[in-house]
Design a protein around this motif. Structure first.
Motif, PDB file in Angstrom:
ATOM      1  N   MET A   1       0.821  -1.203   0.000  1.00 10.42           N
ATOM      2  CA  MET A   1       0.000   0.000   0.000  1.00 10.42           C
ATOM      3  C   MET A   1       0.856   1.255   0.000  1.00 10.42           C
ATOM      4  N   GLU A   2       2.158   1.105   0.263  1.00 11.92           N
ATOM      5  CA  GLU A   2       3.069   2.239   0.326  1.00 11.92           C
ATOM      6  C   GLU A   2       4.273   1.972  -0.579  1.00 11.92           C
ATOM      7  N   PRO A   3       5.001   3.028  -0.981  1.00 12.68           N
ATOM      8  CA  PRO A   3       6.220   2.819  -1.767  1.00 12.68           C
ATOM      9  C   PRO A   3       7.224   1.966  -1.000  1.00 12.68           C
ATOM     10  N   THR A   4       8.025   1.205  -1.732  1.00  4.48           N
ATOM     11  CA  THR A   4       9.033   0.327  -1.137  1.00  4.48           C
ATOM     12  C   THR A   4      10.426   0.810  -1.527  1.00  4.48           C
ATOM     13  N   THR A   5      11.255   1.101  -0.515  1.00  3.81           N
ATOM     14  CA  THR A   5      12.641   1.467  -0.756  1.00  3.81           C
ATOM     15  C   THR A   5      13.480   0.195  -0.813  1.00  3.81           C
TER      16      THR A   5
END
Length: 288
Positions: free
Chosen positions: A161-165
């Motif tokens: 659901m969120e960006p992945t670094t």
């Protein structure tokens, strides 16, 4: 033995741009010795071709370069890190707790023959290794010897659901068997170089880390430069980079680790031979 894999579009453009650059450098060196009008016209033609290649590359992919991270300062911290959970910390090793059990080491890899032209030899070896050799001699072979080979690893990024670094570390160990830039004659020139590279492609994007150069020897007239002129016959390096994958259903990141060898001379002798071995790719993911 790792199978050979076809290149994606962004990598194909990048590899062609590198090879065209080496050909241009060879032409400049050759025409520096000849100094003819026809030679200058040839150089200008090559420069136009080089510009066209760069425009094509920049038009098809983002070719930005990731700022280097000093690998001796790169600390992977685990999920139970108090100060920064699921992230990468930076600092001295005696100041930050290393959670090496939280790093993923990826061993499933594919061998790549990216580019090569005479005179070269290149062999894939077990355990993510290869041997490569290039030579240049206008009498026996050609004025340019070139090979670019390595390995690629597919990294699956799960849905989020969120960006992945994504933090990546590539370590390579080398052993140079023969390094020679021979320009002992009058008006002779010879050049050899060896560069290790790391880049990724995903979702139409292209990102690369600053390369590590192990060899860069230019021999001027009446000079002979060999392995005694490099810092070490068995150098090692660690290349690091971070990229961000967008939130959504997940993606696949292609990670490329390679060695580029160049030998060029208009009238002397240039030779470079070595064995190159990469450790399993170290990866850590962080959401948000």
């Amino acid at each position: 033995m790792a199978p050979v894999l076809e290149l994606d579009r962004q990598t194909d453009s990048f590899v062609r741009q590198l090879e065209d650059q080496r050909k241009l450098e060879k032409t400049l060196l050759v025409e520096r010795v000849r100094g003819t009008k026809e030679g200058l016209e040839s150089v200008f033609s090559d420069i136009k071709s080089r510009v066209a290649v760069l425009e094509k590359l920049n038009g098809s992919a983002s070719a930005s370069c990731i700022a280097p991270i000093g690998w001796s300062k790169l600390i992977f911290t685990g999920a139970d890190s108090v100060s920064a959970p699921n992230t990468i910390g930076f600092g001295d090793r005696d100041e930050t707790l290393c959670k090496l059990d939280q790093i993923k080491y990826l061993e499933d890899t594919h061998y790549l023959r990216l580019a090569a032209n005479p005179h070269y030899v290149e062999h894939v070896l077990p355990n993510k290794s290869l041997q490569a050799r290039v030579g240049a001699n206008p009498t026996l072979w050609d004025t340019l010897g070139y090979v670019h080979a390595g390995y690629t690893t597919q990294l699956q990024i799960p849905a989020s659901m969120e960006p992945t670094t994504v933090s990546i570390m590539s370590r390579v160990n080398t052993l140079f068997n023969w390094v020679e830039a021979n320009a002992v004659g009058d008006e002779w020139y010879a050049h050899v170089s060896a560069v290790v590279r790391l880049w990724v492609t995903y979702d139409g994007e292209f990102r690369q880390a600053p390369p590590a150069q192990f060899v860069n020897l230019l021999a001027s007239p009446k000079q002979l430069r060999t392995h005694q002129d490099i810092a070490s016959p068995a150098p090692s390096a660690a290349l690091t980079m971070q990229v961000s994958a967008s939130a959504g259903s997940g993606t696949t990141i292609s990670v490329y680790e390679s060695i580029e060898l160049v030998a060029t001379t208009p009238n002397g002798h240039a030779y470079l031979d070595g064995i190159f071995s990469w450790e399993p790719l170290a990866v850590q993911l962080r959401e948000g």
